[in-house]
Design a protein around this motif. Structure first.
Motif, PDB file in Angstrom:
ATOM      1  N   PHE A  33      95.067  23.887  58.328  1.00 35.56           N
ATOM      2  CA  PHE A  33      96.492  23.889  57.997  1.00 35.56           C
ATOM      3  C   PHE A  33      96.973  25.331  57.874  1.00 35.56           C
ATOM      4  O   PHE A  33      96.298  26.171  57.284  1.00 35.56           O
ATOM      5  N   GLY A  34      98.144  25.620  58.453  1.00 39.77           N
ATOM      6  CA  GLY A  34      98.694  26.973  58.359  1.00 39.77           C
ATOM      7  C   GLY A  34      99.766  27.188  59.412  1.00 39.77           C
ATOM      8  O   GLY A  34     100.428  26.244  59.859  1.00 39.77           O
ATOM      9  N   ARG A  35      99.922  28.441  59.823  1.00 35.70           N
ATOM     10  CA  ARG A  35     100.893  28.788  60.864  1.00 35.70           C
ATOM     11  C   ARG A  35     100.232  29.708  61.865  1.00 35.70           C
ATOM     12  O   ARG A  35      99.538  30.662  61.493  1.00 35.70           O
ATOM     13  N   VAL A  36     100.464  29.449  63.147  1.00 35.18           N
ATOM     14  CA  VAL A  36      99.872  30.267  64.210  1.00 35.18           C
ATOM     15  C   VAL A  36     100.682  31.557  64.357  1.00 35.18           C
ATOM     16  O   VAL A  36     101.913  31.521  64.408  1.00 35.18           O
ATOM     17  N   PRO A  37     100.016  32.724  64.428  1.00 31.89           N
ATOM     18  CA  PRO A  37     100.744  33.967  64.699  1.00 31.89           C
ATOM     19  C   PRO A  37     101.174  34.003  66.163  1.00 31.89           C
ATOM     20  O   PRO A  37     100.345  33.881  67.063  1.00 31.89           O
ATOM     21  N   LEU A  38     102.468  34.145  66.407  1.00 28.96           N
ATOM     22  CA  LEU A  38     102.962  34.205  67.783  1.00 28.96           C
ATOM     23  C   LEU A  38     102.663  35.559  68.407  1.00 28.96           C
ATOM     24  O   LEU A  38     102.137  35.647  69.519  1.00 28.96           O
ATOM     25  N   PHE A  39     103.013  36.616  67.695  1.00 33.29           N
ATOM     26  CA  PHE A  39     102.763  37.979  68.163  1.00 33.29           C
ATOM     27  C   PHE A  39     102.097  38.774  67.048  1.00 33.29           C
ATOM     28  O   PHE A  39     102.466  38.648  65.878  1.00 33.29           O
ATOM     29  N   THR A  40     101.138  39.615  67.407  1.00 32.54           N
ATOM     30  CA  THR A  40     100.607  40.645  66.509  1.00 32.54           C
ATOM     31  C   THR A  40     100.846  41.958  67.220  1.00 32.54           C
ATOM     32  O   THR A  40     100.282  42.209  68.285  1.00 32.54           O
ATOM     33  N   MET A  41     101.699  42.812  66.651  1.00 27.78           N
ATOM     34  CA  MET A  41     102.192  43.926  67.444  1.00 27.78           C
ATOM     35  C   MET A  41     102.288  45.230  66.657  1.00 27.78           C
ATOM     36  O   MET A  41     102.455  45.244  65.435  1.00 27.78           O
ATOM     37  N   LYS A  42     102.183  46.316  67.416  1.00 29.91           N
ATOM     38  CA  LYS A  42     102.344  47.655  66.879  1.00 29.91           C
ATOM     39  C   LYS A  42     103.828  47.963  66.675  1.00 29.91           C
ATOM     40  O   LYS A  42     104.203  48.805  65.865  1.00 29.91           O
ATOM     41  N   HIS A  43     104.670  47.296  67.435  1.00 27.86           N
ATOM     42  CA  HIS A  43     106.113  47.484  67.355  1.00 27.86           C
ATOM     43  C   HIS A  43     106.627  47.006  65.992  1.00 27.86           C
ATOM     44  O   HIS A  43     106.195  45.960  65.493  1.00 27.86           O
ATOM     45  N   CYS A  44     107.553  47.776  65.393  1.00 28.73           N
ATOM     46  CA  CYS A  44     108.050  47.451  64.053  1.00 28.73           C
ATOM     47  C   CYS A  44     109.491  46.965  64.125  1.00 28.73           C
ATOM     48  O   CYS A  44     110.399  47.713  64.500  1.00 28.73           O
ATOM     49  N   LEU A  45     109.707  45.703  63.754  1.00 29.57           N
ATOM     50  CA  LEU A  45     111.053  45.134  63.755  1.00 29.57           C
ATOM     51  C   LEU A  45     111.947  45.788  62.711  1.00 29.57           C
ATOM     52  O   LEU A  45     113.144  45.984  62.930  1.00 29.57           O
ATOM     53  N   TRP A  46     111.388  46.110  61.563  1.00 27.90           N
ATOM     54  CA  TRP A  46     112.190  46.716  60.500  1.00 27.90           C
ATOM     55  C   TRP A  46     112.710  48.094  60.944  1.00 27.90           C
ATOM     56  O   TRP A  46     113.857  48.419  60.723  1.00 27.90           O
ATOM     57  N   ARG A  47     111.836  48.868  61.593  1.00 27.07           N
ATOM     58  CA  ARG A  47     112.239  50.217  61.982  1.00 27.07           C
ATOM     59  C   ARG A  47     113.299  50.191  63.085  1.00 27.07           C
ATOM     60  O   ARG A  47     114.174  51.056  63.136  1.00 27.07           O
ATOM     61  N   THR A  48     113.228  49.212  63.970  1.00 25.05           N
ATOM     62  CA  THR A  48     114.189  49.172  65.069  1.00 25.05           C
ATOM     63  C   THR A  48     115.471  48.427  64.719  1.00 25.05           C
ATOM     64  O   THR A  48     116.513  48.671  65.322  1.00 25.05           O
ATOM     65  N   SER A  49     115.405  47.520  63.744  1.00 21.94           N
ATOM     66  CA  SER A  49     116.551  46.632  63.510  1.00 21.94           C
ATOM     67  C   SER A  49     117.201  46.775  62.145  1.00 21.94           C
ATOM     68  O   SER A  49     118.332  46.328  61.955  1.00 21.94           O
ATOM     69  N   VAL A  50     116.503  47.384  61.180  1.00 22.30           N
ATOM     70  CA  VAL A  50     117.015  47.438  59.814  1.00 22.30           C
ATOM     71  C   VAL A  50     117.210  48.878  59.336  1.00 22.30           C
ATOM     72  O   VAL A  50     118.245  49.219  58.758  1.00 22.30           O
ATOM     73  N   ILE A  51     116.231  49.734  59.579  1.00 14.55           N
ATOM     74  CA  ILE A  51     116.254  51.104  59.055  1.00 14.55           C
ATOM     75  C   ILE A  51     117.077  52.007  59.972  1.00 14.55           C
ATOM     76  O   ILE A  51     116.860  52.017  61.193  1.00 14.55           O
ATOM     77  N   PRO A  52     118.014  52.789  59.436  1.00 14.59           N
ATOM     78  CA  PRO A  52     118.763  53.731  60.268  1.00 14.59           C
ATOM     79  C   PRO A  52     117.830  54.734  60.940  1.00 14.59           C
ATOM     80  O   PRO A  52     116.802  55.120  60.370  1.00 14.59           O
TER      81      PRO A  52
END
Length: 684
Positions: free
Chosen positions: A586-605
């Motif tokens: 029981f759990g959740r499958v990881p779709l992507f494991t990535m070096k790319h950072c969503l927070w840095r590209t989408s949240v942080i100026p």
């Protein structure tokens, strides 16, 4: 995913030949760790059937606000050409071009450009060696200008925009801009004014009638407009083509573009050039070999002696020919070096070209042209049969069936013991009444909630896998679990790059009951220190060969890969020792494991420090079907996108170890454990 320095580190650490990609589509996920295509579309990327869900639009949900859909996981294409000289200097042995589902024209042109650049680099190295000067830090304006021109050509053939990926300094917003869907071509100008089926463009590149042009709509990439240029109007006059730095009106066929999606300021990009396509197609259809192998020839022609020929190529092919008859003295036309040069240069449509020809001629010998022609043909035939030896000796051992028989025998020897009466007994039969449930958690708060922790333990779970973000949190978890008298298993990061295994010594100092390892380096490190290592699903074990290999490497237990559906998983478990299997129930499958950072590209100026915002501000992503997936980071700042859908399987008879990978979205952990206990009673 490696930088130039990390490739150097690997090159200096191993004697094996190393290969790396240099051009083509980039995956957003680490190699072998993408389960998005399998989970969302039923097609396994790890088995060559990627459906490219990373190219689809996703809406980012941050602070309960849903942004417009963007291509948040679609990277620009990889082009190592600007850094090729530095890449060669690392000592890499083999370079690979990615061409999945690409046409022959793409493969031919990309290969030609890289081959040409490699030859230029090789010649530069040779010239520097002759001058006894180091090659590094030398500027070559000609090479730089050629690379710039070739990059433009590569963009035109096919690209989603080009970058050097992770090789050098990375601008994440350029690597994944959020509006990359498919072929973008090369920018040739900016839109000034929009008209019906036409646009006024300030050119920065060349354009001609028939070229394909796209007006890039970054806000709505799927609505980018374009078509083939029907007419070019400059200063009120229709022209066939036009150079840069002028203003022109580009017209298109009726209703080929929807002007509501074309705005002033948009980038005009050339996506197709029929002239370039014809040029490439012509080279493909040509019977003449584009790249030839030079032959160095040595001839000995002495009157009264047989004619002798020796030929060699850079690939190591050799040819030695001695004619039967002695050469006669010429009456009128003795052979000359110039004549030999002309005759041996007639290599036609072969793969060869004439390199150096050294001729030793004595006594004015006469050689008929027919003899030279026959000698040339015999030389070519001999050299064409040559097969270069591999630098690495390949040893062929057992075939697949023999390997399977050996594995079956090995399993029987390792996993069968003697009982007190001397009778053989399979370890798999020595099981408790109920399987063991292992509980994986990623939030320290669940351990700090004493009442909840005691209820989880009381429900029958006495083994805890701890995957946290800070070493001091692991230390706290270790103290709490040991006070409760239950097992503490430290969970290592899924991906570690060179110089990133600092956490391993920290884990060792905690003296965990075991470590859940995700890669070969972690497995080796902990087994060498006699700490039990449990292999996770990231090893992608789906057959008995890989299962056996991990057992040989002293894995305590092995978690099967997600590629196995329920039926195949049952069949697989029939072939392996079930006492050594661990299943995620029981759990959740990881779709992507990535070096790319969503927070840095989408949240942080841009330019601001992250201050580990990923640990305070959760992110979710809604796909085009409405499913909401979650994003988290691990202790090495890898981003992991987990499927919205829960993963669950039914227990399998005689398998003793099951794992729950829990997070707060899954519900009350005690209720989950009790529900799984019910599964056991029902299915086992």
């Amino acid at each position: 995913e490696l930088s130039l320095q990390q490739i150097r580190d690997m090159r200096n650490s191993v004697k094996l030949e190393l290969e790396t990609f240099i051009h083509g589509s980039l995956c957003i996920s680490f190699s072998g760790q993408c389960y998005a295509s399998l989970s969302l579309g039923g097609r396994s990327a790890n088995r060559g059937c990627c459906a490219q869900p990373c190219r689809m639009p996703y809406s980012l949900i941050s602070n309960y606000r849903t942004n417009n859909p963007l291509q948040l996981f679609s990277p620009s294409d990889f082009a190592a050409l600007p850094l090729l000289e530095q890449l060669v200097a690392t000592g890499i042995n083999s370079l690979k071009i990615e061409g999945r589902l690409k046409p022959a024209e793409y493969v031919a042109e990309v290969t030609r450009i890289y081959r040409k650049t490699l030859d230029t680099i090789s010649q530069k190295i040779i010239d520097s060696q002759l001058r006894n000067q180091p090659t590094r830090n030398q500027k070559n304006n000609f090479i730089d200008a050629t690379i710039s021109s070739d990059m433009t050509r590569l963009e035109l053939i096919f690209s989603r925009g080009l970058s050097t990926g992770w090789l050098g300094e990375v601008d994440l917003r350029e690597l994944v801009s959020g509006n990359i869907m498919s072929h973008r071509g090369v920018e040739i100008g900016k839109v000034i004014e929009v008209r019906r089926d036409a646009a006024v463009v300030r050119l920065s590149g060349k354009i001609q009638r028939g070229d394909g042009v796209m007006f890039e709509n970054k806000e709505q990439p799927e609505n980018s407009q374009g078509g083939r240029v029907y007419e070019i109007i400059r200063n009120g006059m229709s022209v066939q083509n036009c150079d840069e730095n002028v203003k022109v009106l580009l017209t298109f066929a009726n209703d080929s573009i929807d002007s509501q999606y074309v705005k002033s300021g948009q980038s005009a990009r050339k996506t197709n050039d029929p002239e370039v396509e014809r040029e490439i197609r012509k080279s493909l259809e040509s019977k003449h070999t584009q790249r030839r192998v030079p032959i160095d020839i040595t001839l000995t022609a002495i009157a009264g002696q047989p004619l002798k020929l020796s030929a060699t190529t850079p690939l190591g092919a050799t040819c030695e020919i001695i004619c039967n008859d002695n050469l006669q003295i010429a009456v009128k036309h003795p052979i000359t070096t110039e004549t030999l040069q002309t005759q041996f240069d007639r290599l036609g449509d072969t793969i060869f070209s004439l390199g150096n020809l050294n001729a030793k001629i004595e006594g004015n010998p006469m050689i008929p042209l027919s003899v030279i022609g026959k000698l040339r043909r015999e030389m070519i035939e001999t050299l064409e049969k040559f097969k270069p030896q591999s630098k690495t000796k390949i040893e062929f051992r057992d075939n697949y069936e023999n390997i399977k028989r050996k594995i079956d025998k090995s399993f029987a020897e390792i996993f069968v013991t003697k009982n007190k009466n001397g009778d053989e007994k399979n370890i798999d039969d020595n099981k408790s009444d109920s399987p063991t449930i292992h509980f994986l958690l990623r939030e320290i708060e669940i351990l700090e909630d004493t009442k909840l922790l005691k209820r989880i333990i009381a429900s029958g779970c006495r083994s805890f896998y701890v995957e946290l973000r800070k070493i001091d949190e692991y230390e706290l978890a270790s103290r709490i679990l040991r006070c409760e008298g239950v097992s503490f298993v430290a969970v290592a990061p899924r991906i570690i790059l060179p110089r990133e295994n600092w956490f391993a010594e920290k884990f060792t100092a905690l003296k965990p009951d075991a470590v859940l390892v995700r890669n070969c380096e972690e497995l080796l490190f902990f087994t060498e220190r006699n700490i039990p290592a449990i292999a996770d699903f990231s090893f992608n074990v789906i057959n008995e060969l890989s299962f056996q290999k991990l057992l040989e490497w002293k894995a305590e237990r092995i978690t099967t890969g997600f590629d196995l559906n329920e039926e195949r998983l049952k069949n697989f478990c029939e072939k392996i020792p079930k006492s050594k299997v661990e299943l995620i129930i029981f759990g959740r499958v990881p779709l992507f494991t990535m070096k790319h950072c969503l927070w840095r590209t989408s949240v942080i100026p841009r330019g601001d420090s992250c201050n580990q915002i990923c640990r305070r501000q959760p992110l979710k992503l809604k796909d085009r079907r409405g499913a909401i997936h979650s994003a988290r980071s691990d202790m090495l700042c890898r981003n992991i996108i987990e499927n919205a859908a829960e993963y669950a399987i039914n227990p399998i008879k005689n398998v003793q170890h099951y794992r729950i990978e829990w997070d707060s979205r899954l519900g009350n952990p005690v209720e989950i454990i009790e529900r799984i206990r019910e599964y056991f009673r029902e299915y086992l």
